[in-house]
Structure formats: structure tokens, C-alpha cells
Design an enzyme around this catalytic site. Sequence first.
Site, PDB file in Angstrom:
ATOM      1  N   GLU A  48      54.943 -20.693   0.818  1.00  0.00           N
ATOM      2  CA  GLU A  48      54.815 -19.007   0.189  1.00  0.00           C
ATOM      3  C   GLU A  48      54.411 -19.599  -0.946  1.00  0.00           C
ATOM      4  OE1 GLU A  48      57.581 -15.771   1.181  1.00  0.00           O
ATOM      5  OE2 GLU A  48      56.800 -15.079  -0.764  1.00  0.00           O
ATOM      6  N   HIS A  71      51.284 -18.521  -3.925  1.00  0.00           N
ATOM      7  CA  HIS A  71      50.357 -17.630  -4.113  1.00  0.00           C
ATOM      8  C   HIS A  71      49.224 -18.076  -5.018  1.00  0.00           C
ATOM      9  CE1 HIS A  71      52.874 -15.569  -1.439  1.00  0.00           C
ATOM     10  NE2 HIS A  71      53.838 -15.191  -2.187  1.00  0.00           N
ATOM     11  N   HIS A 118      54.210 -10.975   4.854  1.00  0.00           N
ATOM     12  CA  HIS A 118      54.894 -10.981   3.515  1.00  0.00           C
ATOM     13  C   HIS A 118      55.008  -9.533   2.877  1.00  0.00           C
ATOM     14  CE1 HIS A 118      54.471 -11.660  -1.035  1.00  0.00           C
ATOM     15  NE2 HIS A 118      54.835 -12.714  -0.533  1.00  0.00           N
ATOM     16  N   ASP A 147      57.458 -19.861  -3.382  1.00  0.00           N
ATOM     17  CA  ASP A 147      57.267 -18.428  -3.701  1.00  0.00           C
ATOM     18  C   ASP A 147      56.471 -18.678  -4.978  1.00  0.00           C
ATOM     19  OD1 ASP A 147      56.306 -15.636  -3.467  1.00  0.00           O
ATOM     20  OD2 ASP A 147      58.369 -15.018  -3.274  1.00  0.00           O
TER      21      ASP A 147
HETATM   22  C1  GRE Z   1      56.078 -12.418  -4.319  1.00  0.00           C
HETATM   23  O1  GRE Z   1      55.263 -12.759  -3.726  1.00  0.00           O
HETATM   24  O2  GRE Z   1      57.325 -12.471  -3.954  1.00  0.00           O
HETATM   25  C2  GRE Z   1      56.103 -11.322  -5.420  1.00  0.00           C
HETATM   26  C3  GRE Z   1      54.622 -10.678  -5.479  1.00  0.00           C
HETATM   27  C4  GRE Z   1      54.694  -9.921  -6.562  1.00  0.00           C
HETATM   28  C5  GRE Z   1      55.640  -9.505  -7.355  1.00  0.00           C
HETATM   29  C6  GRE Z   1      56.743 -10.358  -7.385  1.00  0.00           C
HETATM   30  C7  GRE Z   1      56.872 -11.065  -6.250  1.00  0.00           C
HETATM   31  O3  GRE Z   1      53.700 -11.144  -4.618  1.00  0.00           O
HETATM   32  O4  GRE Z   1      58.083 -11.640  -6.100  1.00  0.00           O
HETATM   33 ZN    ZN Z   2      55.441 -14.291  -2.045  1.00  0.00          ZN
END
Ligand code: GRE
Ligand code: ZN
Length: 324
Positions: free
Chosen positions: A7, A9, A165, A287
Site C-alpha cells: 500500500e 502511493h 482503499h 502506506d
Molecule cells: C492513506 O493512503 O492512508 C492516506 C491518504 C490520504 C491522506 C492520508 C492518508 O491516501 O493516510
Molecule cells: Zn493508503
Amino acid sequence: MRIVTLEDHFATSMMREKFVFPRGFEFNYAERGAYLGYDIPSELLDLGEKRIAAMDAAGIDLQVVSLSMPGAEAFDAETAIAIATDANDRLAAATNAHPKRLAGFASIPTASPTAAVKELERAVTKLGFKGAMINGHVRGEFLDDRKYWPIFECAQALDVPIYLHPTIPHPAVLKAYFEGYGDLCAPAWGFAMDTCTHFLRLVFSGLFDACPRLKMILGHLGEGLPFWIHRLNDHTLSAAKRRGLKKRPEQYLRENLVVTTSGNFFTPAFICTLMALGADNIMFSVDWPYESNRVAIDWLSHLQISDHDKEKICHLNAERILRV
Ligand code: GRE
Ligand code: ZN
């Protein structure tokens, strides 16, 4: 030990230019970045050396990268197609440049289920992606609506998972639950609420009877669902029968759900998840860049579990489910 995370991004300028955060949504990128020690928006834009250096510094071998929330789900069909195609092409360039270090989850234009199926097929069969990430509701619509099911049928046929997600909570929820308490609407609480509710709607809609081999991934230790399995199941046995579900509700959580540890580095919650779902159904994740690679790896290294369970959680399960 090989360490795979799934996870993590990235963002594109196209998505940033087109997205306007709704009133009432509060997430302070600058404060979070100051707390973690780096700039989140600039880390999100990098799909190369900086990302890999941060992986190296923590000892992460492979990231399965995905377009950040809000993703294509926040847009009308035409815009979503442009955003998803652009994001997938950029991500494919990065995974091709670093095939041992980066892999991809597709972004799909859910607002047009037909186009979403086409893009999922392209991403998996042509770009080598490992599945798709869907960022929650599609401008207020949940995916239990039958019109979205071809996406899940396609994922099952391709034998790839769908990562559900979190996204900004549904507009009505944002107003009713979080007005005046916007700080709670995102990772602190609102994300989990929205995602759990969405997943349970999918279970009770019968999606997993229609697609019994579909694997859905939830992050953040299953958004808390492992803690709820007994109470949820115990209070819905007759409702599930009335709805014509083929199995007891808890069975779908054991057979169709796999969870990751992303952003939930809390050992008591992890132990509950391990006891509830078993080591075959948990995958380590970070994350990035909303969470720190180092903090995640430090937590992992102190977990008192068997070496074999750790192997499953760090890479064997991901290798089995995603073929990475
Ligand atoms: C996440 O992917 O956990 C996330 C976001 C946007 C803001 C905070 C966050 O995608 O933790
Ligand atoms: Zn995330």
C-alpha cells in the site's frame, strides 16, 4: 528476509490539478510531513530514485505502488479515464525501469464500469500489474450496485485481487459525523468507517457468492474488521439468510478478505488480527509516504511471532496472492 509492501502511493499532476477537496475534509499534509520528517506531496510525485532510496534505507525489497486517494473514483467517467490511463502509463514506465523494486496496482475509471474493465485488463495483461486499487465509493455510490460487478468478475477471471482503499467519507457522513470534527474524518477514524461499511455492503450484497474466488484486500489491519467478526456474525445470521447469502457472514471475511498492516503498527491490534484471520491472510505493508518506511520496519522487526509466520506476512502471502 524478502520484504514486499503493497500500500504505497504515488500521485500525478493531472489528478492534483483536477481534484478539489470537498468542504469539511481535513487532512494536514504539512503537519503530517513535519511529524514524519519529509514532504509528503513531493515524495508522492517520485516514482524513481528517491522512492527507492527510502525503500533501501528501511530494507524494503519490493513496493506494489498505487495511485493515491482520491484516485479515479472521485471523477466523472471521461476525466477518470484520462486520469487512470495517464497514471497507469506512468506507473508502468517506473515498474519497467525498476522491475525488481517496483510493481503496480491499476487505477481504474470506476465511473464507467465498461471502461474500468477494459483498463483493468490492459493493466494486468499488457502492463504486468498485480491487481487494482479502488478508492472507496464512486462519487457517493458504493460498489454493491450491480452495475459495478463486471469489474469484480473481471478481477476474478484474471485471478488478481482488488485493494479497497479508504477515501474521503461519503458526503452525507462527512457532514453528519464530522462537521466541526474534521480532524477525525481521514486516517484517524473516518477512512476506516467508510471502508469497513463499504466492504460489509459488498458482503451482504452477495458479491462474494457471485465471485467466490475474488480476493479483496483491506489495509490498516482490515480497517478494524477482525475485531468485529464475532459480533458482526452473531447479529446477522438471520439477515444473511433472508438476503439469500450462501454462507455465514464470517466465512466471507475468512475466505475473500486478506488484510495488510499498512499504517496500523500496533501490536495488540495485530495479535487480534493474527488470531482472527491467521498468518496466511495478513501481508506486511507501509502506506508510504503517509507512513514512514522506517517506523513500519522497526515495528515489524520487534514482532514476536514465529519465523515462518513472519515469512508469510513479509513475502510468501504476497507472492501467492499477487504473483510478485
Ligand atoms: C492513506 O493512503 O492512508 C492516506 C491518504 C490520504 C491522506 C492520508 C492518508 O491516501 O493516510
Ligand atoms: Zn493508503
